[in-house]
Design a protein around this motif. Structure first.
Motif, PDB file in Angstrom:
ATOM      1  N   CYS A 144       1.183  -1.656  -0.004  1.00  0.00           N
ATOM      2  CA  CYS A 144       0.458   0.050   0.021  1.00  0.00           C
ATOM      3  C   CYS A 144       0.992   1.161   0.538  1.00  0.00           C
ATOM      4  O   CYS A 144       2.069   1.539   0.747  1.00  0.00           O
ATOM      5  CB  CYS A 144      -0.895   0.154   0.969  1.00  0.00           C
ATOM      6  SG  CYS A 144      -2.052   1.101   1.522  1.00  0.00           S
ATOM      7  N   ARG A 156      -0.193   4.506   0.819  1.00  0.00           N
ATOM      8  CA  ARG A 156      -0.259   5.381   1.647  1.00  0.00           C
ATOM      9  C   ARG A 156       0.516   5.079   2.501  1.00  0.00           C
ATOM     10  O   ARG A 156       0.648   5.684   3.582  1.00  0.00           O
ATOM     11  CB  ARG A 156      -1.814   4.964   1.374  1.00  0.00           C
ATOM     12  CG  ARG A 156      -2.726   6.039   2.484  1.00  0.00           C
ATOM     13  CD  ARG A 156      -3.952   6.512   1.855  1.00  0.00           C
ATOM     14  NE  ARG A 156      -4.325   7.008   3.054  1.00  0.00           N
ATOM     15  CZ  ARG A 156      -6.115   7.143   2.756  1.00  0.00           C
ATOM     16  NH1 ARG A 156      -6.887   6.646   1.609  1.00  0.00           N
ATOM     17  NH2 ARG A 156      -6.506   7.178   3.846  1.00  0.00           N
ATOM     18  N   CYS A 157      -0.067   3.603   3.406  1.00  0.00           N
ATOM     19  CA  CYS A 157       0.992   3.644   4.311  1.00  0.00           C
ATOM     20  C   CYS A 157       1.704   2.549   4.559  1.00  0.00           C
ATOM     21  O   CYS A 157       1.708   1.579   5.929  1.00  0.00           O
ATOM     22  CB  CYS A 157      -0.804   2.823   5.559  1.00  0.00           C
ATOM     23  SG  CYS A 157      -1.059   1.290   4.892  1.00  0.00           S
ATOM     24  N   CYS A 175      -6.284  -2.260   0.380  1.00  0.00           N
ATOM     25  CA  CYS A 175      -5.280  -2.333   1.688  1.00  0.00           C
ATOM     26  C   CYS A 175      -6.905  -2.652   2.662  1.00  0.00           C
ATOM     27  O   CYS A 175      -7.369  -1.373   3.207  1.00  0.00           O
ATOM     28  CB  CYS A 175      -4.899  -1.164   1.926  1.00  0.00           C
ATOM     29  SG  CYS A 175      -4.175  -0.740   3.457  1.00  0.00           S
ATOM     30  N   ASN A 220      -6.104  -1.425   5.607  1.00  0.00           N
ATOM     31  CA  ASN A 220      -5.488  -1.046   6.859  1.00  0.00           C
ATOM     32  C   ASN A 220      -6.436   0.608   6.713  1.00  0.00           C
ATOM     33  O   ASN A 220      -7.165   0.787   7.073  1.00  0.00           O
ATOM     34  CB  ASN A 220      -4.151  -1.058   6.606  1.00  0.00           C
ATOM     35  CG  ASN A 220      -3.574   0.196   8.055  1.00  0.00           C
ATOM     36  OD1 ASN A 220      -4.481  -0.130   9.185  1.00  0.00           O
ATOM     37  ND2 ASN A 220      -2.727   1.046   8.183  1.00  0.00           N
ATOM     38  N   CYS A 221      -6.586   1.023   5.450  1.00  0.00           N
ATOM     39  CA  CYS A 221      -6.818   1.897   4.595  1.00  0.00           C
ATOM     40  C   CYS A 221      -7.565   1.807   4.012  1.00  0.00           C
ATOM     41  O   CYS A 221      -8.693   2.644   4.392  1.00  0.00           O
ATOM     42  CB  CYS A 221      -5.755   3.062   3.662  1.00  0.00           C
ATOM     43  SG  CYS A 221      -3.985   2.955   4.328  1.00  0.00           S
ATOM     44  N   ASN A 222      -8.114   0.487   3.449  1.00  0.00           N
ATOM     45  CA  ASN A 222      -9.658   0.538   2.998  1.00  0.00           C
ATOM     46  C   ASN A 222      -9.747   0.785   1.404  1.00  0.00           C
ATOM     47  O   ASN A 222     -11.246   1.641   1.059  1.00  0.00           O
ATOM     48  CB  ASN A 222     -10.856   0.835   4.056  1.00  0.00           C
ATOM     49  CG  ASN A 222     -12.304  -0.403   3.427  1.00  0.00           C
ATOM     50  OD1 ASN A 222     -11.803  -1.140   3.384  1.00  0.00           O
ATOM     51  ND2 ASN A 222     -13.694   0.310   3.463  1.00  0.00           N
TER      52      ASN A 222
END
Ligand SMILES: [Zn+2]
Length: 78
Positions: free
Chosen positions: A17, A19-20, A50, A52-54
């Motif tokens: 991912c 982003r994270c 993801c 985590n972030c969806n």
């Protein structure tokens, strides 16, 4: 274009991912069970999300590990 079947023996797949910075190893066998062995990697990439972030911002990293019994071992010598 690689399909899942091309990768099942000698490669590992990781979903990453942007982003994270999360990185998760994907089970190629499970993907084949769900999507079929002819499924191209681009389709796998489009379906990743993801947890985590969806969000669908994951990229796929393909790592060569060598065929079974002949795994690539990285050795460093000084
Ligand atoms: Zn994420």
């Amino acid at each position: 274009m690689h399909s899942l079947n091309d990768l099942r023996e000698s490669f590992h797949l990781y979903a990453e991912c942007e982003r994270c910075q999360r990185s998760v190893q994907l089970s190629i066998e499970k993907l084949i069970q769900r999507l079929g062995e002819d499924c191209p990697i681009t389709t796998v990439r489009e379906r990743l999300r993801c947890s985590n972030c969806n969000i669908r911002s994951q990229d796929v990293r393909i790592v060569f590990v060598g065929p079974p019994g002949k795994r690539v071992v990285f050795q460093y010598r000084r």
